[in-house]
Design a protein around this motif. Structure first.
Motif, mmCIF file in Angstrom:
data_model
loop_
_atom_site.group_PDB
_atom_site.id
_atom_site.type_symbol
_atom_site.label_atom_id
_atom_site.label_comp_id
_atom_site.label_asym_id
_atom_site.label_seq_id
_atom_site.Cartn_x
_atom_site.Cartn_y
_atom_site.Cartn_z
ATOM 1 N N ARG A 83 -27.870 10.282 -70.764
ATOM 2 C CA ARG A 83 -26.567 9.739 -70.342
ATOM 3 C C ARG A 83 -26.366 8.429 -71.079
ATOM 4 N N ILE A 84 -25.918 8.545 -72.316
ATOM 5 C CA ILE A 84 -25.799 7.397 -73.203
ATOM 6 C C ILE A 84 -24.345 7.213 -73.609
ATOM 7 N N ALA A 85 -23.919 5.979 -73.694
ATOM 8 C CA ALA A 85 -22.573 5.686 -74.157
ATOM 9 C C ALA A 85 -22.504 5.853 -75.671
ATOM 10 N N VAL A 86 -21.403 6.433 -76.135
ATOM 11 C CA VAL A 86 -21.146 6.590 -77.559
ATOM 12 C C VAL A 86 -19.833 5.863 -77.845
ATOM 13 N N PHE A 87 -19.877 4.932 -78.787
ATOM 14 C CA PHE A 87 -18.710 4.130 -79.126
ATOM 15 C C PHE A 87 -18.289 4.403 -80.564
ATOM 16 N N ARG A 88 -16.998 4.295 -80.828
ATOM 17 C CA ARG A 88 -16.448 4.518 -82.158
ATOM 18 C C ARG A 88 -16.458 3.219 -82.945
ATOM 19 N N ALA A 89 -17.195 3.217 -84.062
ATOM 20 C CA ALA A 89 -17.249 2.063 -84.951
ATOM 21 C C ALA A 89 -16.247 2.256 -86.082
ATOM 22 N N PRO A 90 -15.544 1.213 -86.478
ATOM 23 C CA PRO A 90 -14.609 1.339 -87.602
ATOM 24 C C PRO A 90 -15.385 1.430 -88.917
ATOM 25 N N PRO A 91 -14.721 1.852 -89.977
ATOM 26 C CA PRO A 91 -15.386 1.834 -91.288
ATOM 27 C C PRO A 91 -15.838 0.411 -91.592
ATOM 28 N N GLY A 92 -16.960 0.297 -92.256
ATOM 29 C CA GLY A 92 -17.451 -1.036 -92.608
ATOM 30 C C GLY A 92 -18.942 -1.145 -92.418
ATOM 31 N N ARG A 93 -19.375 -2.358 -92.173
ATOM 32 C CA ARG A 93 -20.796 -2.658 -92.086
ATOM 33 C C ARG A 93 -21.307 -2.620 -90.650
ATOM 34 N N VAL A 94 -22.582 -2.377 -90.501
ATOM 35 C CA VAL A 94 -23.226 -2.365 -89.187
ATOM 36 C C VAL A 94 -23.010 -3.704 -88.486
ATOM 37 N N ALA A 95 -23.160 -4.814 -89.192
ATOM 38 C CA ALA A 95 -23.003 -6.135 -88.577
ATOM 39 C C ALA A 95 -21.632 -6.286 -87.931
ATOM 40 N N ASP A 96 -20.597 -5.782 -88.586
ATOM 41 C CA ASP A 96 -19.247 -5.868 -88.032
ATOM 42 C C ASP A 96 -19.113 -4.993 -86.787
ATOM 43 N N ALA A 97 -19.692 -3.794 -86.835
ATOM 44 C CA ALA A 97 -19.652 -2.903 -85.672
ATOM 45 C C ALA A 97 -20.401 -3.518 -84.492
ATOM 46 N N LEU A 98 -21.536 -4.150 -84.775
ATOM 47 C CA LEU A 98 -22.296 -4.812 -83.709
ATOM 48 C C LEU A 98 -21.487 -5.950 -83.083
ATOM 49 N N LEU A 100 -18.240 -6.245 -82.913
ATOM 50 C CA LEU A 100 -17.183 -5.651 -82.090
ATOM 51 C C LEU A 100 -17.748 -5.076 -80.787
ATOM 52 N N HIS A 101 -18.916 -4.474 -80.874
ATOM 53 C CA HIS A 101 -19.548 -3.913 -79.669
ATOM 54 C C HIS A 101 -19.901 -5.031 -78.680
ATOM 55 N N ILE A 102 -20.483 -6.088 -79.169
ATOM 56 C CA ILE A 102 -20.865 -7.214 -78.309
ATOM 57 C C ILE A 102 -19.625 -7.826 -77.654
ATOM 58 N N ALA A 103 -18.519 -7.845 -78.389
ATOM 59 C CA ALA A 103 -17.263 -8.390 -77.854
ATOM 60 C C ALA A 103 -16.548 -7.398 -76.932
ATOM 61 N N GLY A 104 -17.098 -6.187 -76.804
ATOM 62 C CA GLY A 104 -16.479 -5.189 -75.934
ATOM 63 C C GLY A 104 -15.207 -4.589 -76.512
ATOM 64 N N ARG A 105 -15.107 -4.548 -77.839
ATOM 65 C CA ARG A 105 -13.874 -4.100 -78.483
ATOM 66 C C ARG A 105 -13.970 -2.716 -79.130
ATOM 67 N N LEU A 106 -15.060 -1.990 -78.907
ATOM 68 C CA LEU A 106 -15.165 -0.636 -79.456
ATOM 69 C C LEU A 106 -14.797 0.379 -78.385
ATOM 70 N N PRO A 107 -13.976 1.358 -78.724
ATOM 71 C CA PRO A 107 -13.605 2.380 -77.747
ATOM 72 C C PRO A 107 -14.731 3.389 -77.527
ATOM 73 N N VAL A 108 -14.800 3.902 -76.323
ATOM 74 C CA VAL A 108 -15.774 4.937 -75.983
ATOM 75 C C VAL A 108 -15.287 6.258 -76.561
ATOM 76 N N VAL A 109 -16.215 7.036 -77.109
ATOM 77 C CA VAL A 109 -15.895 8.369 -77.618
ATOM 78 C C VAL A 109 -16.100 9.357 -76.473
ATOM 79 N N HIS A 110 -15.052 10.096 -76.153
ATOM 80 C CA HIS A 110 -15.124 11.080 -75.075
ATOM 81 C C HIS A 110 -15.214 12.507 -75.593
ATOM 82 N N GLU A 111 -14.829 12.715 -76.847
ATOM 83 C CA GLU A 111 -14.833 14.056 -77.426
ATOM 84 C C GLU A 111 -14.976 13.947 -78.933
#
Length: 141
Positions: A83-98, A100-111
């Motif tokens: 039961r793990i959350a899956v979030f959508r990262a935008p194109p780009g670098r891992v550091a940028d995705a991290l 955004l994730h820390i800031a709570g700005r990545l949407p959850v993937v439901h499908e």
């Protein structure tokens, strides 16, 4: 206790690695400790089924996935095992995705969620009611 994040990557450049646009076909995964940002690379295991990343990750203790895109089958396998959350990262670098994730700005993937410029599939499974779909699930819209 710190969370472990898993991000599919195109090539290993540490936190500057480009996020892969397709979870299952990513050449490798970057596993990142959320508290310390310590990270390590795990190659995507070659298999008879080119899109079976869960095989490479079976022995890993992962708390969160950040993905550029993910198919329905892989998403279902992740959710069935854990039961793990899956979030959508935008194109780009891992550091940028991290960040955004820390800031709570990545949407959850439901499908199933494919990159917007991905070629059309011949038989997309029906996963949600009309009006839902990938854009709503992945872009937060």
């Amino acid at each position: 206790m710190s969370a472990t994040l898993c991000i599919p990557i195109e090539e290993n450049r540490g936190l500057l690695s480009p996020v892969s646009r397709h979870f299952g076909r990513a050449p490798a995964f970057l596993l990142v400790d959320a508290a310390t940002l310590a990270h390590r690379v795990l190659p995507n295991a070659p298999s008879e089924h080119p899109c079976d990343p869960c095989r490479a990750l079976v022995n890993e203790d992962i708390d969160v996935f950040l993905v550029g895109g993910i198919g329905a089958h892989a998403l279902e396998k992740i959710r069935a095992r854990r039961r793990i959350a899956v979030f959508r990262a935008p194109p780009g670098r891992v550091a940028d995705a991290l960040a955004l994730h820390i800031a709570g700005r990545l949407p959850v993937v439901h499908e199933e969620c494919r990159p917007p410029d991905a070629p059309p599939r011949t038989a997309l499974p029906v996963l949600a009611a009309a009006g839902g779909g990938c854009r709503a699930a992945c872009s937060g819209s």
